[in-house]
Design a protein around this motif. Structure first.
Motif, PDB file in Angstrom:
ATOM      1  N   ARG A 178      -3.686   1.055  -2.548  1.00 14.88           N
ATOM      2  CA  ARG A 178      -2.972  -0.219  -2.447  1.00 14.88           C
ATOM      3  C   ARG A 178      -3.102  -0.997  -3.752  1.00 14.88           C
ATOM      4  O   ARG A 178      -3.931  -0.681  -4.607  1.00 14.88           O
TER       5      ARG A 178
ATOM      6  N   ASN B  50      -4.520   7.277   0.796  1.00 11.85           N
ATOM      7  CA  ASN B  50      -4.036   5.901   0.805  1.00 11.85           C
ATOM      8  C   ASN B  50      -4.483   5.145  -0.447  1.00 11.85           C
ATOM      9  O   ASN B  50      -5.579   5.377  -0.955  1.00 11.85           O
TER      10      ASN B  50
ATOM     11  N   GLN C 130       0.978   5.797   0.487  1.00 12.26           N
ATOM     12  CA  GLN C 130       0.366   6.997   1.034  1.00 12.26           C
ATOM     13  C   GLN C 130       1.032   8.195   0.379  1.00 12.26           C
ATOM     14  O   GLN C 130       2.260   8.244   0.261  1.00 12.26           O
TER      15      GLN C 130
ATOM     16  N   THR D 109      -7.842   2.841  -4.849  1.00 10.24           N
ATOM     17  CA  THR D 109      -7.786   3.861  -3.796  1.00 10.24           C
ATOM     18  C   THR D 109      -9.170   4.060  -3.187  1.00 10.24           C
ATOM     19  O   THR D 109      -9.412   5.046  -2.503  1.00 10.24           O
TER      20      THR D 109
ATOM     21  N   ASN E 160       4.130   0.734   2.355  1.00  8.59           N
ATOM     22  CA  ASN E 160       3.926  -0.206   3.458  1.00  8.59           C
ATOM     23  C   ASN E 160       3.534  -1.537   2.843  1.00  8.59           C
ATOM     24  O   ASN E 160       2.465  -1.658   2.244  1.00  8.59           O
TER      25      ASN E 160
ATOM     26  N   SER F 117       0.853  -1.190   0.000  1.00 11.00           N
ATOM     27  CA  SER F 117       0.000   0.000   0.000  1.00 11.00           C
ATOM     28  C   SER F 117       0.887   1.238   0.000  1.00 11.00           C
ATOM     29  O   SER F 117       2.098   1.149   0.245  1.00 11.00           O
TER      30      SER F 117
END
Lengths: 196, 275
Positions: A49, A47, A37, A79, A188, A35
């Motif tokens: 992913r 955010n 940001q 998103t 992440n 993911s």
């Protein structure tokens, strides 16, 4: 006497030899997602992913070595804004276009490790090469957590965690709408996998 | 100043118009060289938005490269005075073939015959667009009107198809066309684009539209309808009118033709057209 000593030594060494073997964990696709940001208009952090990622990670606790190769399906980007309704486009459509991820031309992003660093007997960070939009750049991902246990269903050894890092999208040629859409991207990667 | 230059209306509107008008004014004594203003406007927008880079040589960057080289080729042809009857056909076919190279990395990922069929269709579209715009090379007012309308049409079709980057490219092209029309309007005399202007407009609008089709969500019908813009601008309309009146009438006609692809792109966006 000599034979008995050899046998004892072999028995003592056996678990150590087992531990020293590299362990390979194919990614569990339902629990492994990258993911990201990014700042929007200098206001919020948005955010997104990618729903599809494949690959595996391997590490050797005794030798403190490891490796990983990941392939991310760029078109699986979401998103939370994929239905355009009466609008000209959804945010996901726009992010998939050549303005950003250009998924029709570059359907996959890859990460290939060059070095895995350890803290104790578990990896603490991984250095590697991220290839995005045909550009390869070194990236270091730090494990915020890396834990191993047992899959409660199939009783296999299982490891997983979260790896975080930061990139500048302009380094990969993704320059559209900077600075309205931030240049710095926080990554992440959540991952889990059963031992092969 | 930085905030001003970050404004999309400046990046794709005011700045390329001002730069194109300046370049056209400075080069007008060298006739078709003044149409390098179109390239200057595009360069201005690219410098203010994504920058200019050719590595890795993606399809978008190949579009940028070809759009930069096309007017220079046109200028060479104009300066050399080549006027062979087959030249427009050769240039149109070459542009069509070149589009296969531009979008090769996307076409090669298509399965089976799909890549060949798509490449053939895109190549045909690019060749037809360049051919139709080349017919306007001796008529500065028709060329300017077509450039203005094609820029707006490709840009609006792009934003309706999820590509704001191409919207800005289209608007920058339109602003260049507007600057050249304004210059002719103010002078009261036409300024033919020659091969410099025609290749600038034809190649840029064709590749911007084809890029939106290949890399975003533009549908075939809208792509085909874009050809109506240079076709209408090339009709022998208002021949006896004064240049100022004729420029306004031609721009209105080309603008009306631009509504067809825009309408189709809108129709497709709102779910009415098959994809």
């Amino acid at each position: 006497m000599k034979t008995r000593m050899t046998l004892v030594a072999a028995l003592i060494a056996a678990p150590l030899m087992c531990q020293a073997a590299p362990e390979t964990y194919p990614l569990d696709p339902t629990h492994s997602y990258p993911s990201f940001q990014v700042e929007h208009w200098g206001l919020s952090m948005m955010n997104g992913r990618f729903d599809k990622m494949s690959g595996s990670f391997t590490f050797d606790r005794a030798a403190k070595t490891g490796s990983t190769e990941l392939s991310i399906d760029a078109a699986s980007l979401t998103t939370g804004d994929s239905v355009k309704g009466n609008r000209p486009q959804s945010r996901d459509d726009h992010l998939k276009s050549a303005d950003f991820f250009n998924v029709k031309e570059f359907p996959a992003m890859t990460f290939k490790s060059t070095k895995v660093n350890f803290s104790g007997d578990l990896p603490s960070s991984v250095e590697g090469t991220l290839t995005l939009l045909g550009v390869s750049k070194p990236v270091t991902l730090t494990f915020e957590r890396f834990k191993c246990g047992q899959n409660p269903f199939n009783k296999k050894d299982r490891c997983g965690g979260n790896a975080v890092g930061k990139i500048k999208r302009s380094d990969f040629g993704m320059k559209y709408a900077i600075p309205a859409v931030g240049d710095e991207i926080a990554l992440n990667i959540e991952f889990e996998g059963d031992k092969q | 100043m930085s905030t001003l230059l970050d404004d999309p209306m400046v990046q794709a509107g005011l700045a390329p118009f001002a730069v194109a008008l300046l370049v056209a004014t400075l080069l007008k004594r060298w006739r078709s060289a003044a149409w390098l203003a179109l390239l200057a406007g595009l360069l201005c927008t690219w410098m203010l938005t994504t920058g200019i880079s050719f590595t890795p040589l993606s399809s978008s960057r190949k579009v940028m490269l070809v759009v930069m080289l096309a007017p220079l080729l046109g200028l060479v042809i104009d300066l050399a005075g080549w006027r062979h009857r087959a030249l427009p056909i050769v240039l149109s076919l070459a542009a069509g073939l070149l589009s296969a190279w531009v979008f090769q990395s996307v076409l090669s990922q298509a399965e089976g015959a799909q890549g060949w069929l798509t490449g053939l269709g895109v190549g045909l579209f690019v060749a037809l667009m360049v051919g139709l715009v080349l017919r306007l090379r001796d008529d500065g007012l028709a060329g300017g009107s077509a450039t203005l309308a094609l820029g707006v049409a490709t840009g609006v079709c792009a934003v309706l198809s999820a590509s704001i980057g191409t919207l800005m490219n289209g608007l920058a092209l339109a602003m260049g066309g507007a600057a050249l029309l304004a210059l002719q309007f103010l002078r009261g005399t036409p300024l033919a684009g020659g091969y410099t202007g025609a290749l600038s407009t034809g190649v840029a609008s064709a590749l911007f539209a084809a890029g939106t089709f290949m890399l975003a969500e533009l549908r075939w019908p809208a792509l085909v309808l874009l050809l109506a813009v240079p076709a209408v601008a090339g009709l022998p309309l208002f021949a006896g009118r004064a240049p100022r009146l004729r420029s306004a009438l031609l721009a209105a006609c080309a603008g009306a033709a631009a509504l067809a692809p825009i309408g189709m792109a809108w129709f497709a966006t709102t779910g009415g057209a098959a994809g």
